[in-house]
Design a protein around this motif. Structure first.
Motif, PDB file in Angstrom:
ATOM      1  N   PRO A   1     -98.225  15.114   3.591  1.00  0.00           N
ATOM      2  CA  PRO A   1     -98.233  14.777   5.010  1.00  0.00           C
ATOM      3  C   PRO A   1     -98.225  13.323   5.414  1.00  0.00           C
ATOM      4  CG  PRO A   1     -99.924  16.447   4.347  1.00  0.00           C
ATOM      5  CD  PRO A   1     -99.301  15.727   3.123  1.00  0.00           C
ATOM      6  N   ARG A   2     -97.262  12.846   6.393  1.00  0.00           N
ATOM      7  CA  ARG A   2     -97.341  11.464   6.738  1.00  0.00           C
ATOM      8  C   ARG A   2     -98.560  10.928   7.269  1.00  0.00           C
ATOM      9  NH1 ARG A   2     -92.283   9.483   7.711  1.00  0.00           N
ATOM     10  NH2 ARG A   2     -93.574   7.407   8.149  1.00  0.00           N
ATOM     11  N   SER A   3     -99.487  11.779   7.768  1.00  0.00           N
ATOM     12  CA  SER A   3    -100.856  11.376   8.173  1.00  0.00           C
ATOM     13  C   SER A   3    -101.672  10.786   7.018  1.00  0.00           C
ATOM     14  CB  SER A   3    -101.794  12.198   8.774  1.00  0.00           C
ATOM     15  OG  SER A   3    -101.850  13.362   8.144  1.00  0.00           O
ATOM     16  N   TRP A   4    -101.174  11.223   5.700  1.00  0.00           N
ATOM     17  CA  TRP A   4    -102.071  10.746   4.494  1.00  0.00           C
ATOM     18  C   TRP A   4    -101.331   9.614   3.888  1.00  0.00           C
ATOM     19  CZ3 TRP A   4    -102.536  16.034   1.385  1.00  0.00           C
ATOM     20  CH2 TRP A   4    -103.298  17.034   2.162  1.00  0.00           C
ATOM     21  N   GLU A   5    -102.511   9.006   2.791  1.00  0.00           N
ATOM     22  CA  GLU A   5    -101.841   7.785   2.101  1.00  0.00           C
ATOM     23  C   GLU A   5    -101.363   8.155   0.894  1.00  0.00           C
ATOM     24  OE1 GLU A   5    -103.572   3.592   0.828  1.00  0.00           O
ATOM     25  OE2 GLU A   5    -104.814   4.831   2.090  1.00  0.00           O
ATOM     26  N   ALA A   6    -100.383   7.579   0.561  1.00  0.00           N
ATOM     27  CA  ALA A   6     -99.810   7.977  -0.954  1.00  0.00           C
ATOM     28  C   ALA A   6    -100.608   7.260  -2.059  1.00  0.00           C
ATOM     29  CB  ALA A   6     -98.180   7.523  -1.012  1.00  0.00           C
ATOM     30  N   THR A   7    -101.017   7.732  -3.097  1.00  0.00           N
ATOM     31  CA  THR A   7    -101.705   7.136  -4.213  1.00  0.00           C
ATOM     32  C   THR A   7    -100.804   6.294  -5.120  1.00  0.00           C
ATOM     33  OG1 THR A   7    -103.347   9.105  -4.103  1.00  0.00           O
ATOM     34  CG2 THR A   7    -103.279   7.499  -5.852  1.00  0.00           C
ATOM     35  N   THR A   8    -100.344   5.107  -4.870  1.00  0.00           N
ATOM     36  CA  THR A   8     -99.567   4.402  -5.242  1.00  0.00           C
ATOM     37  C   THR A   8     -99.487   2.917  -5.057  1.00  0.00           C
ATOM     38  OG1 THR A   8     -97.066   3.917  -5.367  1.00  0.00           O
ATOM     39  CG2 THR A   8     -97.793   4.660  -3.193  1.00  0.00           C
ATOM     40  N   ARG A   9     -98.975   2.172  -6.071  1.00  0.00           N
ATOM     41  CA  ARG A   9     -99.237   0.727  -5.802  1.00  0.00           C
ATOM     42  C   ARG A   9     -98.016   0.310  -4.596  1.00  0.00           C
ATOM     43  NH1 ARG A   9     -94.644  -1.462  -8.378  1.00  0.00           N
ATOM     44  NH2 ARG A   9     -93.847  -0.179 -10.049  1.00  0.00           N
ATOM     45  N   HIS A  10     -96.905   0.916  -4.379  1.00  0.00           N
ATOM     46  CA  HIS A  10     -95.966   0.750  -3.526  1.00  0.00           C
ATOM     47  C   HIS A  10     -96.475   0.804  -2.022  1.00  0.00           C
ATOM     48  CE1 HIS A  10     -92.955   1.176  -6.365  1.00  0.00           C
ATOM     49  NE2 HIS A  10     -93.149   2.443  -6.657  1.00  0.00           N
ATOM     50  N   LYS A  11     -96.184  -0.297  -1.302  1.00  0.00           N
ATOM     51  CA  LYS A  11     -96.870  -0.148   0.250  1.00  0.00           C
ATOM     52  C   LYS A  11     -95.668  -0.183   1.167  1.00  0.00           C
ATOM     53  CE  LYS A  11    -100.981  -0.796  -1.671  1.00  0.00           C
ATOM     54  NZ  LYS A  11    -101.758   0.489  -1.562  1.00  0.00           N
TER      55      LYS A  11
ATOM     56  N   ARG B   1     -90.605   7.189   0.074  1.00  0.00           N
ATOM     57  CA  ARG B   1     -89.934   8.335  -0.933  1.00  0.00           C
ATOM     58  C   ARG B   1     -91.194   9.324  -1.506  1.00  0.00           C
ATOM     59  NH1 ARG B   1     -84.735   7.681  -2.867  1.00  0.00           N
ATOM     60  NH2 ARG B   1     -83.852   5.863  -2.052  1.00  0.00           N
ATOM     61  N   HIS B   2     -92.231   8.733  -1.472  1.00  0.00           N
ATOM     62  CA  HIS B   2     -93.487   9.479  -1.959  1.00  0.00           C
ATOM     63  C   HIS B   2     -93.592  10.696  -1.002  1.00  0.00           C
ATOM     64  CE1 HIS B   2     -94.924   6.984  -5.357  1.00  0.00           C
ATOM     65  NE2 HIS B   2     -94.638   6.220  -4.572  1.00  0.00           N
ATOM     66  N   PHE B   3     -93.510  10.683   0.124  1.00  0.00           N
ATOM     67  CA  PHE B   3     -93.722  11.544   1.144  1.00  0.00           C
ATOM     68  C   PHE B   3     -92.677  12.835   1.273  1.00  0.00           C
ATOM     69  CE2 PHE B   3     -95.916   7.792   2.319  1.00  0.00           C
ATOM     70  CZ  PHE B   3     -97.161   8.348   2.788  1.00  0.00           C
ATOM     71  N   TYR B   4     -91.445  12.558   0.658  1.00  0.00           N
ATOM     72  CA  TYR B   4     -90.373  13.592   0.351  1.00  0.00           C
ATOM     73  C   TYR B   4     -90.057  14.095  -0.695  1.00  0.00           C
ATOM     74  CZ  TYR B   4     -89.647  11.354   5.287  1.00  0.00           C
ATOM     75  OH  TYR B   4     -89.737  10.987   6.600  1.00  0.00           O
ATOM     76  N   MET B   5     -91.040  14.308  -1.599  1.00  0.00           N
ATOM     77  CA  MET B   5     -90.667  14.891  -2.927  1.00  0.00           C
ATOM     78  C   MET B   5     -90.755  16.502  -2.957  1.00  0.00           C
ATOM     79  SD  MET B   5     -90.264  12.130  -4.523  1.00  0.00           S
ATOM     80  CE  MET B   5     -90.176  12.780  -6.255  1.00  0.00           C
ATOM     81  N   GLY B   6     -91.263  17.162  -1.898  1.00  0.00           N
ATOM     82  CA  GLY B   6     -91.654  18.649  -1.776  1.00  0.00           C
ATOM     83  C   GLY B   6     -90.285  19.414  -1.777  1.00  0.00           C
TER      84      GLY B   6
END
Length: 311
Positions: free
Chosen positions: A151-161, A170-175
């Motif tokens: 969900p775009r309202s969440w934060e991705a658990t990654t070093r990428h900012k 890209r983390h938000f579109y893996m599903g």
């Protein structure tokens, strides 16, 4: 059924383990050995897997071997995203597995592989098909990441900012399913490869998608799943109730449980990537979760003795 316990997630990626606090990974190695032995003490038959590495680095695997970690686990794992983040082509998958096979005789799981739809949904469908062609027969486990978009309202658990552009988004579109739950074109392709191909789906604390995810996985013919139980989440109020609900819902599948994420108040630094102040505490968490959800079966004689005592 719990088929495996995975110790951490992507330990050689600074999104999940802080290399400034543990530059030679010796502390990670110590923690992993303690955790593996704690899991084995609770259930010797449970497969223990070293957390999937990303990037796929035989040098890191050799270091784990030199520290003795590989003597305490039953399999190792790799993660690859050549169409999104890695600096190699998707056609190199067999080569990447061979690089790790040159370091260890342990089984090599591909415990996380995926393709984002950030650029185009058609790319994911092609990438899934090509990945399946390349990995079938080369690994005992292929686990596709993931069922849902983040969900775009969440934060991705990654070093990428966000400043890094598409690397973050890209983390938000893996599903295989969009955030609104509608299928992407790759969903149909994925169903052609089950049950040989499994899924990875992380469920956040009290995740409302849990029951819907179970329904989708049954519909798709999924038989095995990798998910996680967060050591950090275990300190939340109601944590065990949520863990119980999650594991009960996932009972129809062969589950690989990933144990990871340092609680802020138990790390050297207040962050989930920090080495713990006391590595035995992580091992105790792994043991407690194994005891709760993957306890070793009692011999028939022991069960009969317990019944007799109860009577």
């Amino acid at each position: 059924m719990i088929e495996a316990a995975m110790i951490w997630n992507e330990p050689n990626n600074k999104s999940h383990w802080d290399p400034e606090l543990d530059p030679d990974w010796s502390r990670f190695a110590e923690m992993s050995i303690l955790a593996a032995d704690a899991i084995a003490a609770e259930n010797p038959a449970l497969t223990k897997v070293l957390g999937g590495i990303s990037p796929i680095d035989p040098g890191f695997m050799q270091r784990m071997k030199d520290f003795g970690v590989l003597d305490h686990v039953d399999a190792v794992a790799v993660h690859g995203f050549p169409l999104d983040w890695n600096l190699w082509q998707v056609h190199e998958w067999p080569q990447k597995i061979a690089e790790i096979a040159a370091v260890t005789d342990l089984p090599i799981w591909v415990s996380e592989v995926g393709v984002s739809t950030f650029g185009a949904e058609e790319v994911q469908a092609w990438g899934l098909k090509r990945t399946a062609e390349l990995l079938r027969g080369n690994t005992p486990r292929i686990q596709w990441y993931s069922l849902y978009d983040l969900p775009r309202s969440w934060e991705a658990t990654t070093r990428h900012k966000e400043a890094e552009g598409s690397s973050y988004y890209r983390h938000f579109y893996m599903g295989l399913l969009r955030e609104d739950g509608t299928p992407k074109p790759a969903l149909e392709e994925f169903a052609r490869h089950t049950p040989e191909m499994g899924l990875v789906q992380w469920f956040h604390f009290e995740d409302q998608r849990l029951d819907d995810a179970v329904a989708w996985m049954k519909r798709l013919g999924v038989t095995y799943l990798r998910t996680g139980l967060s050591w950090a989440d275990s300190f939340r109020p109601g944590a065990l109730d949520w863990f119980d609900r999650q594991m009960e819902a996932l009972a129809p599948f062969d589950v690989t449980l990933t144990f990871c994420f340092t609680p802020e108040h138990r790390g050297e630094m207040p962050h989930h990537t920090s080495p713990p102040q006391v590595p035995e505490e992580f091992a105790e968490f792994c043991a407690a979760m194994t005891r709760r959800y993957a306890a070793a079966a009692r011999p028939a004689s022991a069960r009969q003795a317990m019944r007799a005592t109860a009577a």
